[in-house]
Design a protein around this motif. Structure first.
Motif, PDB file in Angstrom:
ATOM      1  N   LEU A 111      65.159  30.602  44.342  1.00  0.00           N
ATOM      2  CA  LEU A 111      66.514  31.131  44.161  1.00  0.00           C
ATOM      3  C   LEU A 111      66.903  32.019  45.345  1.00  0.00           C
ATOM      4  CD1 LEU A 111      66.413  32.012  40.364  1.00  0.00           C
ATOM      5  CD2 LEU A 111      67.881  30.295  41.447  1.00  0.00           C
ATOM      6  N   ALA A 112      65.948  32.812  45.820  1.00  0.00           N
ATOM      7  CA  ALA A 112      66.218  33.690  46.963  1.00  0.00           C
ATOM      8  C   ALA A 112      66.533  32.874  48.211  1.00  0.00           C
ATOM      9  CB  ALA A 112      65.025  34.611  47.209  1.00  0.00           C
ATOM     10  N   LYS A 113      65.854  31.750  48.376  1.00  0.00           N
ATOM     11  CA  LYS A 113      66.147  30.881  49.531  1.00  0.00           C
ATOM     12  C   LYS A 113      67.557  30.305  49.427  1.00  0.00           C
ATOM     13  CE  LYS A 113      61.384  29.465  50.417  1.00  0.00           C
ATOM     14  NZ  LYS A 113      60.414  28.343  50.314  1.00  0.00           N
ATOM     15  N   THR A 114      67.994  30.024  48.217  1.00  0.00           N
ATOM     16  CA  THR A 114      69.321  29.445  48.000  1.00  0.00           C
ATOM     17  C   THR A 114      70.430  30.476  48.137  1.00  0.00           C
ATOM     18  OG1 THR A 114      68.415  27.778  46.507  1.00  0.00           O
ATOM     19  CG2 THR A 114      70.774  28.208  46.332  1.00  0.00           C
ATOM     20  N   PHE A 115      70.241  31.656  47.529  1.00  0.00           N
ATOM     21  CA  PHE A 115      71.330  32.622  47.429  1.00  0.00           C
ATOM     22  C   PHE A 115      71.193  33.849  48.328  1.00  0.00           C
ATOM     23  CE2 PHE A 115      71.419  30.539  43.214  1.00  0.00           C
ATOM     24  CZ  PHE A 115      72.709  30.051  43.253  1.00  0.00           C
ATOM     25  N   GLY A 116      70.009  34.111  48.841  1.00  0.00           N
ATOM     26  CA  GLY A 116      69.779  35.342  49.590  1.00  0.00           C
ATOM     27  C   GLY A 116      69.838  35.172  51.089  1.00  0.00           C
ATOM     28  N   THR A 117      69.305  36.165  51.757  1.00  0.00           N
ATOM     29  CA  THR A 117      69.242  36.167  53.209  1.00  0.00           C
ATOM     30  C   THR A 117      67.912  35.556  53.658  1.00  0.00           C
ATOM     31  OG1 THR A 117      68.159  38.324  53.318  1.00  0.00           O
ATOM     32  CG2 THR A 117      70.584  38.312  53.279  1.00  0.00           C
ATOM     33  N   GLU A 118      67.693  35.532  54.955  1.00  0.00           N
ATOM     34  CA  GLU A 118      66.427  35.006  55.478  1.00  0.00           C
ATOM     35  C   GLU A 118      65.234  35.810  54.972  1.00  0.00           C
ATOM     36  OE1 GLU A 118      66.155  34.300  59.679  1.00  0.00           O
ATOM     37  OE2 GLU A 118      68.209  33.546  59.751  1.00  0.00           O
ATOM     38  N   GLU A 119      65.409  37.098  54.754  1.00  0.00           N
ATOM     39  CA  GLU A 119      64.318  37.963  54.318  1.00  0.00           C
ATOM     40  C   GLU A 119      64.141  37.983  52.793  1.00  0.00           C
ATOM     41  OE1 GLU A 119      66.931  39.437  56.270  1.00  0.00           O
ATOM     42  OE2 GLU A 119      65.906  38.801  58.083  1.00  0.00           O
ATOM     43  N   SER A 120      65.102  37.476  52.068  1.00  0.00           N
ATOM     44  CA  SER A 120      65.092  37.595  50.607  1.00  0.00           C
ATOM     45  C   SER A 120      63.857  36.985  49.957  1.00  0.00           C
ATOM     46  CB  SER A 120      66.343  36.947  50.010  1.00  0.00           C
ATOM     47  OG  SER A 120      67.487  37.677  50.349  1.00  0.00           O
ATOM     48  N   SER A 121      63.459  35.801  50.391  1.00  0.00           N
ATOM     49  CA  SER A 121      62.327  35.146  49.726  1.00  0.00           C
ATOM     50  C   SER A 121      61.043  35.947  49.908  1.00  0.00           C
ATOM     51  CB  SER A 121      62.160  33.708  50.212  1.00  0.00           C
ATOM     52  OG  SER A 121      61.942  33.669  51.605  1.00  0.00           O
ATOM     53  N   ARG A 122      60.838  36.521  51.095  1.00  0.00           N
ATOM     54  CA  ARG A 122      59.647  37.354  51.321  1.00  0.00           C
ATOM     55  C   ARG A 122      59.706  38.622  50.487  1.00  0.00           C
ATOM     56  NH1 ARG A 122      60.353  36.150  57.042  1.00  0.00           N
ATOM     57  NH2 ARG A 122      61.388  38.156  57.100  1.00  0.00           N
ATOM     58  N   PHE A 123      60.893  39.235  50.418  1.00  0.00           N
ATOM     59  CA  PHE A 123      61.067  40.450  49.629  1.00  0.00           C
ATOM     60  C   PHE A 123      60.773  40.173  48.155  1.00  0.00           C
ATOM     61  CE2 PHE A 123      63.743  43.140  46.950  1.00  0.00           C
ATOM     62  CZ  PHE A 123      63.258  44.392  47.307  1.00  0.00           C
ATOM     63  N   ILE A 124      61.358  39.111  47.626  1.00  0.00           N
ATOM     64  CA  ILE A 124      61.164  38.751  46.218  1.00  0.00           C
ATOM     65  C   ILE A 124      59.693  38.457  45.946  1.00  0.00           C
ATOM     66  CG2 ILE A 124      61.633  36.931  44.498  1.00  0.00           C
ATOM     67  CD1 ILE A 124      63.939  38.906  44.800  1.00  0.00           C
ATOM     68  N   ASN A 125      59.068  37.691  46.808  1.00  0.00           N
ATOM     69  CA  ASN A 125      57.649  37.371  46.644  1.00  0.00           C
ATOM     70  C   ASN A 125      56.809  38.651  46.634  1.00  0.00           C
ATOM     71  OD1 ASN A 125      55.503  35.454  46.398  1.00  0.00           O
ATOM     72  ND2 ASN A 125      54.998  35.849  48.537  1.00  0.00           N
ATOM     73  N   GLY A 126      57.101  39.555  47.552  1.00  0.00           N
ATOM     74  CA  GLY A 126      56.337  40.796  47.644  1.00  0.00           C
ATOM     75  C   GLY A 126      56.523  41.703  46.446  1.00  0.00           C
ATOM     76  N   ILE A 127      57.760  41.911  46.032  1.00  0.00           N
ATOM     77  CA  ILE A 127      58.012  42.833  44.928  1.00  0.00           C
ATOM     78  C   ILE A 127      57.477  42.275  43.613  1.00  0.00           C
ATOM     79  CG2 ILE A 127      60.366  42.121  44.310  1.00  0.00           C
ATOM     80  CD1 ILE A 127      59.309  45.737  44.571  1.00  0.00           C
ATOM     81  N   LEU A 128      57.679  40.984  43.378  1.00  0.00           N
ATOM     82  CA  LEU A 128      57.172  40.401  42.137  1.00  0.00           C
ATOM     83  C   LEU A 128      55.656  40.321  42.152  1.00  0.00           C
ATOM     84  CD1 LEU A 128      59.799  37.590  41.487  1.00  0.00           C
ATOM     85  CD2 LEU A 128      59.635  39.832  40.387  1.00  0.00           C
ATOM     86  N   GLY A 129      55.063  40.023  43.304  1.00  0.00           N
ATOM     87  CA  GLY A 129      53.606  40.019  43.407  1.00  0.00           C
ATOM     88  C   GLY A 129      53.020  41.386  43.110  1.00  0.00           C
ATOM     89  N   SER A 130      53.650  42.435  43.623  1.00  0.00           N
ATOM     90  CA  SER A 130      53.193  43.804  43.346  1.00  0.00           C
ATOM     91  C   SER A 130      53.316  44.145  41.870  1.00  0.00           C
ATOM     92  CB  SER A 130      54.017  44.810  44.151  1.00  0.00           C
ATOM     93  OG  SER A 130      53.749  44.707  45.510  1.00  0.00           O
ATOM     94  N   ILE A 131      54.396  43.735  41.270  1.00  0.00           N
ATOM     95  CA  ILE A 131      54.599  44.032  39.841  1.00  0.00           C
ATOM     96  C   ILE A 131      53.526  43.329  39.016  1.00  0.00           C
ATOM     97  CG2 ILE A 131      56.145  43.569  37.891  1.00  0.00           C
ATOM     98  CD1 ILE A 131      58.472  44.260  39.851  1.00  0.00           C
ATOM     99  N   VAL A 132      53.260  42.067  39.315  1.00  0.00           N
ATOM    100  CA  VAL A 132      52.228  41.324  38.581  1.00  0.00           C
ATOM    101  C   VAL A 132      50.878  42.003  38.747  1.00  0.00           C
ATOM    102  CG1 VAL A 132      50.962  39.144  38.497  1.00  0.00           C
ATOM    103  CG2 VAL A 132      53.450  39.130  38.571  1.00  0.00           C
ATOM    104  N   LYS A 133      50.554  42.346  39.976  1.00  0.00           N
ATOM    105  CA  LYS A 133      49.249  42.958  40.292  1.00  0.00           C
ATOM    106  C   LYS A 133      49.103  44.338  39.640  1.00  0.00           C
ATOM    107  CE  LYS A 133      46.451  44.468  44.199  1.00  0.00           C
ATOM    108  NZ  LYS A 133      46.451  44.657  45.643  1.00  0.00           N
ATOM    109  N   ASN A 134      50.126  45.168  39.758  1.00  0.00           N
ATOM    110  CA  ASN A 134      50.037  46.549  39.321  1.00  0.00           C
ATOM    111  C   ASN A 134      50.429  46.787  37.873  1.00  0.00           C
ATOM    112  OD1 ASN A 134      49.179  47.863  41.827  1.00  0.00           O
ATOM    113  ND2 ASN A 134      51.102  47.043  42.597  1.00  0.00           N
ATOM    114  N   LYS A 135      51.151  45.886  37.282  1.00  0.00           N
ATOM    115  CA  LYS A 135      51.589  46.055  35.899  1.00  0.00           C
ATOM    116  C   LYS A 135      50.870  45.100  34.939  1.00  0.00           C
ATOM    117  CE  LYS A 135      54.645  49.289  36.211  1.00  0.00           C
ATOM    118  NZ  LYS A 135      54.524  50.525  35.449  1.00  0.00           N
ATOM    119  N   GLY A 136      49.942  44.344  35.450  1.00  0.00           N
ATOM    120  CA  GLY A 136      49.159  43.484  34.588  1.00  0.00           C
ATOM    121  C   GLY A 136      49.943  42.405  33.870  1.00  0.00           C
ATOM    122  N   LEU A 137      50.894  41.788  34.542  1.00  0.00           N
ATOM    123  CA  LEU A 137      51.697  40.754  33.897  1.00  0.00           C
ATOM    124  C   LEU A 137      51.030  39.381  33.951  1.00  0.00           C
ATOM    125  CD1 LEU A 137      55.317  41.664  35.032  1.00  0.00           C
ATOM    126  CD2 LEU A 137      54.195  42.177  32.881  1.00  0.00           C
ATOM    127  N   ALA A 138      49.907  39.295  34.630  1.00  0.00           N
ATOM    128  CA  ALA A 138      49.232  37.993  34.763  1.00  0.00           C
ATOM    129  C   ALA A 138      48.674  37.533  33.444  1.00  0.00           C
ATOM    130  CB  ALA A 138      48.136  38.078  35.805  1.00  0.00           C
TER     131      ALA A 138
END
Length: 138
Positions: A111-138
């Protein structure tokens, strides 16, 4: 039903809700639906459930994001990125049909690749990866 289409429409509606005070979920969704002719009822219902679910859990979802993005206040994030992340967290943590984190992150990155900027997909991947890792959503 196309869940990808539903997610696209939900992000568009969430974006409208984020920037247009006084607009209801239904008004935002109807605006998005009016731009698409070939969307079946199940796809519309799934988009609606994503918008309503994300919006009803917005405060706690924003807390998750804020905790892990210390360098960026949530209101300073790009609106599209913020709403894609919100919806992905909803799908991982609160949805009745919870998505596996890898699937939710992949969908959000697309979705970030479709609607965001060039940096959006990396930002989304990073923030969601951190949330999964640090909040135990896995």
């Amino acid at each position: 039903m196309s869940r990808r289409k539903a997610r696209e429409m939900a992000v568009q509606a969430l974006f409208q809700l984020d920037f247009n005070a006084g607009v209801s979920n239904d008004e935002a969704l109807n605006s998005v639906f009016s731009e698409r002719e070939d969307v079946n009822e199940n796809t519309r219902l799934y988009a609606k459930s994503l918008v309503e679910g994300t919006y009803s859990n917005l405060a706690v979802i924003d807390d998750y994001i804020s905790e892990l993005s210390k360098e960026w206040k949530i209101e300073r994030m790009a609106g599209v990125d913020r709403n894609i992340a919100r919806m992905a967290i909803y799908e991982m943590k609160y949805s009745q049909e919870r998505l596996q984190p890898g699937v939710a992150i992949n969908e959000a990155v697309e979705l970030a690749k479709t609607f965001g900027t060039e940096e959006s997909s990396r930002f989304i991947n990073g923030i969601l990866g951190s949330i999964v890792k640090n909040k135990g959503l896995a």
